[in-house]
Design a protein around this motif. Sequence first.
Motif, PDB file in Angstrom:
ATOM      1  N   UNK A 293      89.114  60.517 -24.164  1.00  0.00           N
ATOM      2  CA  UNK A 293      88.318  61.629 -24.687  1.00  0.00           C
ATOM      3  C   UNK A 293      89.102  62.407 -25.740  1.00  0.00           C
ATOM      4  N   UNK A 294      90.382  62.646 -25.492  1.00  0.00           N
ATOM      5  CA  UNK A 294      91.213  63.348 -26.476  1.00  0.00           C
ATOM      6  C   UNK A 294      91.348  62.540 -27.758  1.00  0.00           C
ATOM      7  N   UNK A 295      91.499  61.225 -27.641  1.00  0.00           N
ATOM      8  CA  UNK A 295      91.573  60.378 -28.836  1.00  0.00           C
ATOM      9  C   UNK A 295      90.277  60.436 -29.631  1.00  0.00           C
ATOM     10  N   UNK A 296      89.143  60.476 -28.946  1.00  0.00           N
ATOM     11  CA  UNK A 296      87.852  60.565 -29.639  1.00  0.00           C
ATOM     12  C   UNK A 296      87.732  61.889 -30.384  1.00  0.00           C
TER      13      UNK A 296
ATOM     14  N   UNK B  22      87.359  70.311 -17.901  1.00  0.00           N
ATOM     15  CA  UNK B  22      86.876  68.954 -18.172  1.00  0.00           C
ATOM     16  C   UNK B  22      85.484  68.969 -18.803  1.00  0.00           C
ATOM     17  N   UNK B  23      84.665  69.931 -18.433  1.00  0.00           N
ATOM     18  CA  UNK B  23      83.328  70.024 -19.017  1.00  0.00           C
ATOM     19  C   UNK B  23      83.415  70.351 -20.510  1.00  0.00           C
ATOM     20  N   UNK B  24      84.358  71.199 -20.883  1.00  0.00           N
ATOM     21  CA  UNK B  24      84.550  71.527 -22.297  1.00  0.00           C
ATOM     22  C   UNK B  24      85.007  70.308 -23.080  1.00  0.00           C
ATOM     23  N   UNK B  25      85.916  69.537 -22.497  1.00  0.00           N
ATOM     24  CA  UNK B  25      86.383  68.313 -23.152  1.00  0.00           C
ATOM     25  C   UNK B  25      85.236  67.323 -23.304  1.00  0.00           C
ATOM     26  N   UNK B  26      84.427  67.200 -22.284  1.00  0.00           N
ATOM     27  CA  UNK B  26      83.281  66.293 -22.338  1.00  0.00           C
ATOM     28  C   UNK B  26      82.273  66.737 -23.395  1.00  0.00           C
ATOM     29  N   UNK B  27      81.972  68.038 -23.447  1.00  0.00           N
ATOM     30  CA  UNK B  27      81.053  68.556 -24.461  1.00  0.00           C
ATOM     31  C   UNK B  27      81.580  68.331 -25.867  1.00  0.00           C
ATOM     32  N   UNK B  28      82.866  68.527 -26.042  1.00  0.00           N
ATOM     33  CA  UNK B  28      83.488  68.334 -27.345  1.00  0.00           C
ATOM     34  C   UNK B  28      83.464  66.867 -27.748  1.00  0.00           C
ATOM     35  N   UNK B  29      83.736  65.997 -26.803  1.00  0.00           N
ATOM     36  CA  UNK B  29      83.751  64.558 -27.066  1.00  0.00           C
ATOM     37  C   UNK B  29      82.370  64.050 -27.460  1.00  0.00           C
ATOM     38  N   UNK B  30      81.337  64.525 -26.756  1.00  0.00           N
ATOM     39  CA  UNK B  30      79.977  64.046 -27.015  1.00  0.00           C
ATOM     40  C   UNK B  30      79.297  64.772 -28.166  1.00  0.00           C
ATOM     41  N   UNK B  31      79.947  65.779 -28.726  1.00  0.00           N
ATOM     42  CA  UNK B  31      79.368  66.494 -29.862  1.00  0.00           C
ATOM     43  C   UNK B  31      78.372  67.562 -29.469  1.00  0.00           C
TER      44      UNK B  31
END
Length: 136
Positions: free
Chosen positions: A21-24, A90-99
């Motif tokens: 997710x961080x790489x994305x 983790x929810x913030x990372x997921x939201x950021x990853x998915x746009x």
Amino acid sequence: MTKTTNVKKQCPIRRFFIKRALLKVGKGLCSASACDAAGDRILYGLPGVFSFAIRFGDASVRLIKEANRFRIMEKSEISDILLCIDIGDAAALSDLKRGKATLQELLAEGRMEFVGKTKYATLVIGVAAEGARSSR
């Protein structure tokens, strides 16, 4: 009597998905910097050698300024990190990853923090916003 601390090891599968997710997110910032307006902001707003990290927990991805673009640093490269962007949950990372969320929204909601100069953080957040605007 010796004191022992209970160190909880992170699941390797969770660590793998966090790193992906961080790489994305890092690749998204690299592609956002390809826009001409964002490239000008990078070239004239940041110092000559500028590197920053996006972190979640103990995982991180490091990016470096190369002319007027960002690129992901290799593990063997060494540079001083001038800005650290810490994602809170983790929810913030997921939201950021998915746009579904931008860096601006995460910062406004208090789900992201940064360590470093404020002008560098605003410039990186502005580059991400400029890239998102140009990709529409």
